[in-house]
Scaffold this motif. Structure first.
Motif, PDB file in Angstrom:
ATOM      1  N   HIS A 134      -5.434  -2.490  -5.765  1.00 46.72           N
ATOM      2  CA  HIS A 134      -4.989  -3.250  -6.930  1.00 46.72           C
ATOM      3  C   HIS A 134      -3.705  -2.650  -7.524  1.00 46.72           C
ATOM      4  O   HIS A 134      -2.844  -3.373  -8.022  1.00 46.72           O
ATOM      5  N   VAL A 135      -3.595  -1.312  -7.440  1.00 43.08           N
ATOM      6  CA  VAL A 135      -2.398  -0.672  -8.008  1.00 43.08           C
ATOM      7  C   VAL A 135      -1.360  -0.341  -6.927  1.00 43.08           C
ATOM      8  O   VAL A 135      -0.384   0.360  -7.177  1.00 43.08           O
ATOM      9  N   GLY A 136      -1.610  -0.808  -5.718  1.00 44.50           N
ATOM     10  CA  GLY A 136      -0.638  -0.596  -4.645  1.00 44.50           C
ATOM     11  C   GLY A 136      -0.757   0.748  -3.949  1.00 44.50           C
ATOM     12  O   GLY A 136       0.167   1.194  -3.272  1.00 44.50           O
ATOM     13  N   ALA A 137      -1.916   1.406  -4.101  1.00 38.75           N
ATOM     14  CA  ALA A 137      -2.131   2.696  -3.432  1.00 38.75           C
ATOM     15  C   ALA A 137      -2.976   2.501  -2.177  1.00 38.75           C
ATOM     16  O   ALA A 137      -3.544   1.422  -1.960  1.00 38.75           O
ATOM     17  N   ILE A 138      -3.047   3.547  -1.356  1.00 38.85           N
ATOM     18  CA  ILE A 138      -3.927   3.481  -0.187  1.00 38.85           C
ATOM     19  C   ILE A 138      -5.167   4.334  -0.432  1.00 38.85           C
ATOM     20  O   ILE A 138      -5.169   5.236  -1.275  1.00 38.85           O
ATOM     21  N   LEU A 139      -6.225   4.047   0.329  1.00 35.87           N
ATOM     22  CA  LEU A 139      -7.479   4.807   0.208  1.00 35.87           C
ATOM     23  C   LEU A 139      -7.707   5.566   1.496  1.00 35.87           C
ATOM     24  O   LEU A 139      -7.798   4.978   2.583  1.00 35.87           O
ATOM     25  N   VAL A 140      -7.758   6.895   1.374  1.00 31.03           N
ATOM     26  CA  VAL A 140      -8.045   7.765   2.505  1.00 31.03           C
ATOM     27  C   VAL A 140      -9.472   8.282   2.349  1.00 31.03           C
ATOM     28  O   VAL A 140      -9.801   8.886   1.325  1.00 31.03           O
TER      29      VAL A 140
END
Lengths: 415, 150
Positions: free
Chosen positions: A198-204
């Motif tokens: 939603h905030v334009g980040a990635i999930l590792v």
């Protein structure tokens, strides 16, 4: 939730497939409660390693002879098994690496180094293993970005009410373990992925602890990267996996350079091979990567849902029995929120003394900070004793653990 | 002084007496119990001695150690006291005290402590962190001895 009752899972028959667990020690069969560090291997995995070594070993992706071709075939089959085990669409989204530690370093530096700038934020949690902590700490130092922590609740879960405050437009990466190697806490990965995206980040996702013990679906969880190790899922050491969403995996720059990962090398420059080869510099851990596929076959045949249900019943029983011991303190949430790991302390009993006394009863646990010094600082202790369960543990193991702790309390004059 | 450990209490057993008892024991089970017994007998440090300065680095268990030169009958000997939060480590401390306490700096430096550990089978039975901790204590004692060598 699985409806399988513990009685439908034959732990003795599972255990009988693990040669090392059927050794007779002076104290009887070993009670192995350190699978969160490294699991034991079933005969099928050991046999596969032997088969490769004895029948067709060769280097991978190089030889135009029958052994080499067979190795390539086996490696690709292993990739496909791994992909389907975690719900990935294709074997080409699986890069072999040395283990979770190297995998997380490759993701952190390969993806983050060229993208992070001063003002950007990386969000992790205080319960991360050093493997998912130190690389980010180093990366933000190098790039001028900032490291932020998602807060924990008093019982050791992530505080979901803080997600929106901590994960903001400045966040570029959220890196979180799917399950804590100390508290056992299972984290809401898909919620975190949704917020990150939603905030334009990635999930590792550091999947080292959960992938062997409960079903993983990288598509429904919508993770960008998932990393895990072979040796925690009944496979060999020295091999691990980086899964990446197809477009994300392409975005990782190699951080290790050399053979196999190139398509062309001139005196002045080099071009990289296709993914995943460009992330697999040098000779792969060939035998181990192939046998990892066999370990996954073994888990599938045994049934991951049944393994999970069995381990959760061991966790519930062990928790109940341990809490009856005077001075017992278990760190982490109640069993419904966690996997089968119990980190504990017994009042007036040093964790290393306890582990040494348990060893005398043939009960193998781990003591120390379990590569989570920041978490232990938060817990206000330097060390805990940890019992972790796997498919081959039995109710008898739980019983022996409880009796061994009583033995330690007697020897150290607490009774 | 409250909490002050008297030297009389420390002089529980000579290292030869200790070894004789230790080696009479049947196996590591009994030897470990013996170390725990020694640990229980070791005098405890008062809170003020458990300070940062006295902490021995390299131990997973907390270890505090004080070693001071003392002149007795015109000869300088090193008086050693130590404590730990682990009972087995306290037992190991008792072994070190039996081996080292009341020795001159030169005697301390000349003592082959590794041979003693070997003889007691400690390398085999202790975890690597415990072995490191034990060596940390030995290093601290030897460096104090070295700085008091004449």
């Amino acid at each position: 939730m699985s409806r399988i009752t513990p009685s439908s899972f034959d732990a003795e028959s599972v255990r009988s497939q693990f040669p090392v667990l059927n050794r007779e020690l002076k104290q009887g069969r070993p009670v192995f409660l350190d699978s969160a560090a490294s699991a034991q291997k079933p005969s099928a995995v050991i046999a596969k390693e032997r088969e490769v070594e004895e029948q067709y070993f060769a280097n991978a992706y190089r030889g135009r002879y029958s052994f080499g071709a067979r190795i390539d075939e086996e490696l690709e089959a292993s990739r496909k098994k791994i992909a389907s085990f975690i719900g990935a669409a294709s074997g080409s989204q699986i890069a072999f690496t040395a283990g979770t530690t190297l995998g997380l370093n490759q993701v952190a530096f390969g993806w983050g180094r060229s993208r992070l700038q001063p003002g950007d934020e990386v969000v992790i949690t205080p319960m991360e293993h050093h493997a998912n902590f130190v690389p980010w700490q180093q990366l933000v130092r190098e790039t001028g970005a900032t490291l932020k922590m998602l807060p924990l609740t008093a019982d050791g879960r992530l505080d979901v009410t803080a997600f929106d405050d901590v994960i903001t437009r400045r966040t570029k990466i959220v890196a979180v373990c799917t399950m804590s190697n100390v508290l056992g806490t299972v984290n809401p990965v898909s919620d975190l992925a949704r917020r990150a995206h939603h905030v334009g980040a990635i999930l590792v996702a550091d999947g080292a602890q959960s992938v062997p013990h409960s079903p993983t679906d990288v598509l429904s969880d919508d993770v960008d990267f998932l990393v895990f190790s072979g040796h925690k899922i009944y496979g060999p050491t020295g091999v691990g996996v980086i899964y990446g969403r197809a477009d994300r995996l392409e975005e990782i720059e190699p951080i290790v350079f050399g053979g196999h990962m190139i398509s062309r090398v001139t005196m002045d420059d080099s071009e990289w091979a296709d993914t995943p080869a460009r992330l697999e510099a040098g000779t792969l851990p060939i035998v181990q990567a192939i046998a990892l596929g066999t370990a996954i076959d073994w888990v599938n045949q045994t049934g991951l849902e049944s393994i999970h249900a069995h381990e959760q019943s061991l966790l519930a029983e062990a928790t109940r029995r341990l809490m009856e011991i005077p001075g017992m303190r278990i760190y982490g949430p109640s069993p419904q929120y966690k996997g089968a790991i119990i980190a504990f302390r017994v009042e007036n009993l040093h964790p290393e003394d306890l582990a040494a006394m348990l060893d005398r009863r043939g009960v193998f646990t781990r003591h120390g900070h379990h590569c989570t010094m920041p978490l232990h600082e938060l817990l206000g202790v330097t060390a805990t004793t940890r019992a972790s369960f796997a498919a081959y543990n039995t109710m008898e193991d739980v019983d022996k653990l409880v009796h061994a702790i009583q033995f330690a309390r007697e020897k150290l004059r607490l009774v | 002084m409250a909490g002050q450990v008297s030297l009389v209490q420390i002089r529980i057993m000579s290292i030869d007496e200790l070894l004789e008892e230790f080696e009479d024991l049947l196996d590591w089970e009994e030897q470990c119990d013996f170390l725990i017994d020694l640990g229980f007998e070791l005098p405890k440090f008062s809170a003020d001695l458990k300070n940062e300065e006295n902490i021995v680095k390299g131990c997973q268990s907390l270890v505090w150690l004080v070693a001071e030169p003392e002149v007795s009958d015109g000869v300088t000997v090193v008086c050693i006291r130590a404590d730990s939060d682990s009972m087995i480590v306290r037992g190991l401390i008792a072994v070190l005290l039996a081996a080292y306490s009341e020795k001159t700096p030169q005697q301390i430096l000349d003592l082959d402590i590794e041979a003693l550990f070997q003889r007691m089978g400690l390398n085999q039975h202790l975890s690597s962190t415990r072995r490191n901790g034990l060596h940390g204590m030995v290093r601290r004692i030897r460096s104090i001895a070295a700085s008091n060598c004449t």
